[in-house]
Scaffold this motif. Structure first.
Motif, short mmCIF file in Angstrom:
data_model
loop_
_atom_site.label_atom_id
_atom_site.label_comp_id
_atom_site.label_asym_id
_atom_site.label_seq_id
_atom_site.Cartn_x
_atom_site.Cartn_y
_atom_site.Cartn_z
N LEU A 101 70.07 19.32 46.88
CA LEU A 101 69.59 18.49 46.71
C LEU A 101 71.74 17.36 46.71
O LEU A 101 72.06 17.20 46.64
CB LEU A 101 70.12 17.51 44.77
CG LEU A 101 68.72 18.07 44.55
CD1 LEU A 101 68.68 17.98 42.95
CD2 LEU A 101 67.57 16.54 43.95
N GLU A 104 71.48 14.73 49.20
CA GLU A 104 71.07 13.33 48.09
C GLU A 104 72.65 12.95 47.69
O GLU A 104 72.40 13.57 47.11
CB GLU A 104 69.48 13.79 48.06
CG GLU A 104 69.06 15.05 48.82
CD GLU A 104 67.74 13.67 49.41
OE1 GLU A 104 67.45 12.73 48.63
OE2 GLU A 104 67.78 13.77 50.58
N THR A 106 72.46 12.43 44.33
CA THR A 106 71.07 11.51 43.01
C THR A 106 72.05 11.64 41.87
O THR A 106 73.24 12.87 41.47
CB THR A 106 70.06 13.16 43.36
OG1 THR A 106 69.87 13.39 44.50
CG2 THR A 106 69.41 13.11 42.10
N GLU A 110 69.06 12.42 37.17
CA GLU A 110 67.92 12.12 38.32
C GLU A 110 67.46 13.24 38.70
O GLU A 110 66.18 13.75 39.15
CB GLU A 110 67.81 10.84 39.50
CG GLU A 110 66.47 10.94 40.12
CD GLU A 110 67.22 10.15 41.42
OE1 GLU A 110 66.32 10.01 43.03
OE2 GLU A 110 67.81 9.09 41.63
N ALA A 111 68.53 14.44 39.33
CA ALA A 111 68.61 15.66 39.83
C ALA A 111 68.01 16.88 38.96
O ALA A 111 66.63 17.51 39.13
CB ALA A 111 70.10 16.06 39.75
N ARG A 114 63.84 15.47 38.93
CA ARG A 114 63.34 16.58 39.96
C ARG A 114 63.79 18.25 40.34
O ARG A 114 62.34 18.69 40.41
CB ARG A 114 64.06 15.74 41.48
CG ARG A 114 63.94 14.57 41.37
CD ARG A 114 65.17 13.82 42.59
NE ARG A 114 64.15 14.82 44.10
CZ ARG A 114 64.90 14.63 45.28
NH1 ARG A 114 65.53 13.67 45.61
NH2 ARG A 114 64.00 14.72 46.06
N GLU A 117 60.24 18.48 37.82
CA GLU A 117 59.33 18.72 38.79
C GLU A 117 59.40 19.69 40.18
O GLU A 117 57.47 20.39 40.01
CB GLU A 117 59.58 17.38 39.28
CG GLU A 117 59.12 15.89 38.69
CD GLU A 117 59.11 14.95 39.51
OE1 GLU A 117 59.88 15.33 40.18
OE2 GLU A 117 59.16 13.40 38.94
N MET A 118 60.08 20.43 40.29
CA MET A 118 59.69 21.41 41.21
C MET A 118 59.76 22.78 40.45
O MET A 118 58.71 23.58 41.19
CB MET A 118 61.42 21.57 42.36
CG MET A 118 61.22 20.46 43.49
SD MET A 118 59.37 20.46 44.52
CE MET A 118 59.70 18.99 44.97
N LEU A 150 63.38 19.23 47.61
CA LEU A 150 63.91 18.85 46.83
C LEU A 150 64.93 17.52 48.22
O LEU A 150 65.56 16.94 47.65
CB LEU A 150 64.69 19.09 46.30
CG LEU A 150 64.14 20.02 44.90
CD1 LEU A 150 65.12 20.87 44.58
CD2 LEU A 150 64.26 18.94 44.06
N SER A 152 63.83 16.55 50.44
CA SER A 152 62.88 14.83 51.64
C SER A 152 62.88 15.13 53.04
O SER A 152 63.48 14.06 53.31
CB SER A 152 63.72 14.06 50.94
OG SER A 152 63.67 13.94 49.57
#
Length: 376
Positions: A101, A104, A106, A110-111, A114, A117-118, A150, A152
């Motif tokens: 990240l 990004e 982020t 939010e980090a 994410r 989620e991963m 992560l 993107s």
């Protein structure tokens, strides 16, 4: 999305000259060790700078030697999975994921979302505080993939992702990877020296040989109608001989001392043909009477050796009119490998030979014109 690559790079005596275009889906880069596959990925990722050329991803120029454009790796949004996964050994799983990240912008909340989620997506829950040395090979690969996602990426590049794994684990991870690739919308480059992996995983393939790439073609075409000896060799063909096309549809096979009929939509121009290739399991066995009734593409051979393989019987034979030159012997052009089932070989011996335990020293081979590959 699409990726266009046209680059050249010289390293000592080795010269990389590769040009191809990869669209959405999985494009395989198939080649032997040292042919330039990994170097190509590193040039696309920006880790290595080509001497000259052009790289464009989805309309954005990543590299252009003429215009002096060379984007930094972190600005390319390219995800590269290295052979050894390149995880930071002193960091935990969570810390490794956090590095994905960095490029990004982020926020902390939010980090965290994410990363969770991963962890869920790649089945890493409960391993957040483990370091790479405490993980299995499969778990390390999942961490590396999660880190890439992560960031993107707009293109995903996998450099022999199964080379360090044993057979059983390799197969299971391959199935998991296929599910991951289905969800990725951009182009994927899959580098491998394994024709079986490429056949199962990729939609299209680009063959690399000694630094040079061939045009991207559908995977099935590589196996059904390769255009060069290098491509046919990588696709698993084991029988080659020097040859020239005497007229369209007929090829003189110098090392076998035979003229064969061939057919097929694909293949090089007739003046470019230098070899023929025939896959060992596409060659038929015949007795004398059957051979006399079907003489086209049928020729007599001496049986040199019968090999009892694990799941098949392999015959090594020499055509009756084979050339006996040093070049033929050195490259095994004057010998043919035939592979058949154990059951069929047993039935053939019982039918054609009086003594199955001591078969005759000759038989006839037949090759369908559609199975004769004319090659550069």
């Amino acid at each position: 999305m699409s990726l266009y690559v046209d680059i050249r790079k010289k390293l000592g005596d080795f010269r990389l000259e590769t040009q191809f275009e990869a669209a959405e889906g999985v494009t395989g880069i198939l080649g032997a060790s040292g042919c330039g596959k990994s170097m190509t990925l590193r040039c696309i990722a920006g880790i290595v700078k080509p001497d000259e050329g052009y790289i464009e991803l989805d309309g954005q120029v990543l590299f252009d030697s003429k215009k002096n454009i060379n984007l930094r790796p972190q600005d390319r949004h390219v995800g590269l999975l290295f052979q050894n996964y390149a995880l930071f050994p002193n960091m935990t799983v969570r810390q490794n994921l956090m590095t994905g990240l960095k490029a990004e912008k982020t926020g902390k909340k939010e980090a965290e979302i994410r990363i969770q989620e991963m962890l869920e997506k790649f089945e890493l829950k409960g391993l957040e505080k483990h370091k790479p040395a405490e993980l299995s090979g499969g778990q390390q690969q999942r961490v590396a993939l999660a880190r890439i996602f992560l960031s993107s990426p707009r293109v995903l590049m996998l450099d022999e992702p199964f080379s360090a794994l044993d057979g059983y684990l390799r197969w299971n991870l391959e199935q998991e990877l296929l599910e991951t690739l289905k969800e990725f919308g951009g182009p994927t480059l899959f580098v491998s020296h394994s024709r079986d992996e490429v056949y199962r995983i990729c939609d299209r393939v680009c063959v690399m040989d000694q630094g040079s790439s061939s045009p991207v073609i559908p995977v099935k075409q590589l196996f059904e109608a390769p255009e060069s000896r290098a491509a046919a060799l990588l696709s698993g063909c084991k029988n080659f001989a020097r040859a020239r096309v005497t007229e369209k549809g007929r090829v003189t096979v110098q090392d076998w001392g035979e003229t064969l009929f061939y057919s097929g939509e694909h293949g090089p121009d007739t003046e470019d043909v230098r070899y023929v290739g025939v896959r060992s399991h596409y060659i038929g066995l015949m007795g004398e009477k059957e051979a006399a009734a079907q003489p086209e593409n049928t020729f007599r051979c001496r049986i040199d050796r019968v090999i009892d393989d694990v799941f098949s019987t392999v015959l090594m034979v020499t055509p009756e009119h084979a050339e006996n030159s040093q070049e033929s012997r050195k490259n095994h052009f004057n010998r043919i490998r035939v592979e058949t089932t154990k059951e069929y070989w047993r039935e053939f011996c019982e039918r054609e030979f009086a003594d199955r335990e001591n078969p005759q020293d000759t038989l006839w081979l037949h090759v369908n014109p559609a199975d004769v590959m004319v090659l550069r």
